[in-house]
Motif scaffolding. Structure first.
Motif, PDB file in Angstrom:
ATOM      1  N   ASN A 280       4.885   2.837  -3.117  1.00 61.35           N
ATOM      2  CA  ASN A 280       3.624   3.331  -2.559  1.00 61.35           C
ATOM      3  C   ASN A 280       2.478   2.380  -2.828  1.00 61.35           C
ATOM      4  N   ILE A 281       2.499   1.811  -4.034  1.00 65.61           N
ATOM      5  CA  ILE A 281       1.391   0.962  -4.473  1.00 65.61           C
ATOM      6  C   ILE A 281       1.946  -0.318  -5.084  1.00 65.61           C
TER       7      ILE A 281
ATOM      8  N   ILE B 253       2.117   0.499   2.382  1.00 69.37           N
ATOM      9  CA  ILE B 253       1.970   0.192   0.964  1.00 69.37           C
ATOM     10  C   ILE B 253       0.505  -0.150   0.655  1.00 69.37           C
ATOM     11  N   LYS B 254      -0.039   0.498  -0.346  1.00 70.01           N
ATOM     12  CA  LYS B 254      -1.395   0.204  -0.795  1.00 70.01           C
ATOM     13  C   LYS B 254      -1.338  -0.968  -1.770  1.00 70.01           C
ATOM     14  N   ASN B 255      -2.032  -2.042  -1.429  1.00 69.47           N
ATOM     15  CA  ASN B 255      -2.085  -3.216  -2.296  1.00 69.47           C
ATOM     16  C   ASN B 255      -3.310  -3.150  -3.198  1.00 69.47           C
ATOM     17  N   ILE B 256      -3.098  -3.435  -4.482  1.00 65.91           N
ATOM     18  CA  ILE B 256      -4.216  -3.600  -5.412  1.00 65.91           C
ATOM     19  C   ILE B 256      -4.215  -5.048  -5.873  1.00 65.91           C
TER      20      ILE B 256
ATOM     21  N   ASP C 131      -8.947   2.286 -11.325  1.00 64.61           N
ATOM     22  CA  ASP C 131      -8.604   2.194  -9.903  1.00 64.61           C
ATOM     23  C   ASP C 131      -7.245   2.819  -9.625  1.00 64.61           C
ATOM     24  N   LEU C 132      -6.306   2.652 -10.536  1.00 62.44           N
ATOM     25  CA  LEU C 132      -5.000   3.277 -10.366  1.00 62.44           C
ATOM     26  C   LEU C 132      -5.124   4.797 -10.352  1.00 62.44           C
ATOM     27  N   ALA C 133      -5.965   5.327 -11.228  1.00 61.91           N
ATOM     28  CA  ALA C 133      -6.178   6.780 -11.246  1.00 61.91           C
ATOM     29  C   ALA C 133      -6.730   7.248  -9.904  1.00 61.91           C
ATOM     30  N   LYS C 134      -7.602   6.465  -9.345  1.00 64.75           N
ATOM     31  CA  LYS C 134      -8.194   6.794  -8.035  1.00 64.75           C
ATOM     32  C   LYS C 134      -7.124   6.778  -6.945  1.00 64.75           C
ATOM     33  N   GLN C 135      -6.298   5.746  -6.941  1.00 67.34           N
ATOM     34  CA  GLN C 135      -5.267   5.625  -5.909  1.00 67.34           C
ATOM     35  C   GLN C 135      -4.180   6.683  -6.078  1.00 67.34           C
TER      36      GLN C 135
ATOM     37  N   GLN D 139      -1.513  12.236  -4.914  1.00 64.57           N
ATOM     38  CA  GLN D 139      -1.236  13.541  -5.532  1.00 64.57           C
ATOM     39  C   GLN D 139      -2.553  14.174  -5.985  1.00 64.57           C
ATOM     40  N   PRO D 140      -3.324  14.717  -5.063  1.00 64.62           N
ATOM     41  CA  PRO D 140      -4.640  15.290  -5.410  1.00 64.62           C
ATOM     42  C   PRO D 140      -4.550  16.368  -6.488  1.00 64.62           C
TER      43      PRO D 140
END
Length: 299
Positions: free
Chosen positions: A85-86, A108-111, A140-144, A149-150
């Motif tokens: 996913n990330i 895929i979300k790229n950081i 930022d990971l917590a945000k993503q 998973q809200p």
């Protein structure tokens, strides 16, 4: 441990993109568990702490003897990334292969950690030596993760804060170093440790020398002579050496430093096996600096 060698990478990339394309339909399926991939193991450590038991984390490079600059991913890496996913990678040209692994998958979300810290290509890529980088990544990971998973947002935010709190001993060591630092500059074999030195408040005396070594070039004779004179004249607080790099020039300068009682701080570009965590890794290196300063103050 040097530097961008992409001779066979473009050929290999074609096969990776093919694999990613074939697996793309699988990545479109919703996932209850969050799957994270990081290019480097110390970024994986942050991801694991923030994610908790709500998913899995895989780090592509776990071996301290593997040079991230020259690494070429396997087809198995591509398959694993296709399910993620990330994707977390350093950026700044340090691990371009990691960014390429996700180039054909918009799901895929790229950081890009370098971009997260406001850095651009051409800037010093060793940004993990700034502890603020790890804190920013945790948040930022917590945000993503919360977007995926809200219902677990509070847990992710709490985990991120707990990770940041774990770094407080490093912050305290940095404060102690700043309090007892000398006014002398330091020399470095290459810019691996520079972000930490900036945190400590030290100036770097051999910018041209470190840049040449970083680029796999021979330093100019005048830059070598200047560094030799600085060592002999005791103008340096200490000499920082990346012990993972085999360079005759650096080895000779380190020997000259020993002969002239100029302290040497030994650092590594990748996390050693004997350091279990990022905190241990940084603290062990920072303690070298602090001990040098304490010994200096007693003389």
């Amino acid at each position: 441990m040097h530097k961008f060698k992409k001779i066979s990478f473009l050929i290999f990339l074609g096969s990776i993109i093919f694999i990613l394309t074939g697996c793309n339909s699988q990545s479109n399926n919703p996932k209850k568990s969050i799957n994270v991939t990081t290019s480097l193991n110390f970024y994986g450590e942050v991801a694991k702490d923030v994610l908790g038991n709500h998913g899995t984390v895989n780090s592509i490079i776990n071996n301290p003897n593997v040079d991230p600059h020259d690494f070429e991913p396997k087809s198995s890496d591509a398959k694993n990334v296709s399910k993620t996913n990330i994707m977390v990678y350093n950026g700044l040209g340090y691990d371009s292969w990691a960014e390429s692994l996700t180039s054909n998958n918009s799901n895929i979300k790229n950081i890009n950690v370098g971009a997260l810290m406001g850095k651009r290509d051409g800037d010093n890529p060793h940004i993990w030596y700034n502890t603020d980088t790890m804190k920013a990544l945790a948040y930022d990971l917590a945000k993503q993760f919360s977007k995926l998973q809200p219902e677990n947002k509070k847990a992710f935010e709490q985990n991120a804060q707990e990770y940041v709190n774990k770094l407080k001993p490093i912050d305290n060591t940095i404060k102690d170093i700043k309090k007892s630092k000398t006014n002398k500059p330091v020399a470095v074999s290459e810019p691996v440790f520079d972000y930490s030195l900036e945190k400590f408040g030290y100036k770097i005396a051999d910018k041209n020398f470190e840049s040449a070594i970083e680029k796999d070039n021979d330093p100019a004779p005048k830059d070598i002579r200047q560094l030799q004179n600085d060592i002999k004249d005791h103008k340096l607080a200490f000499f920082v050496v990346n012990k993972q790099v085999n360079s005759k020039i650096v080895t000779n300068l380190a020997e000259l430093a020993k002969q002239n009682n100029v302290p040497i701080v030994k650092v590594t570009e990748t996390k050693p096996d004997n350091d279990k965590t990022y905190l241990e890794w940084m603290n062990n290196q920072y303690r070298q600096v602090l001990n040098i300063q304490k010994n200096h103050s007693l003389k």
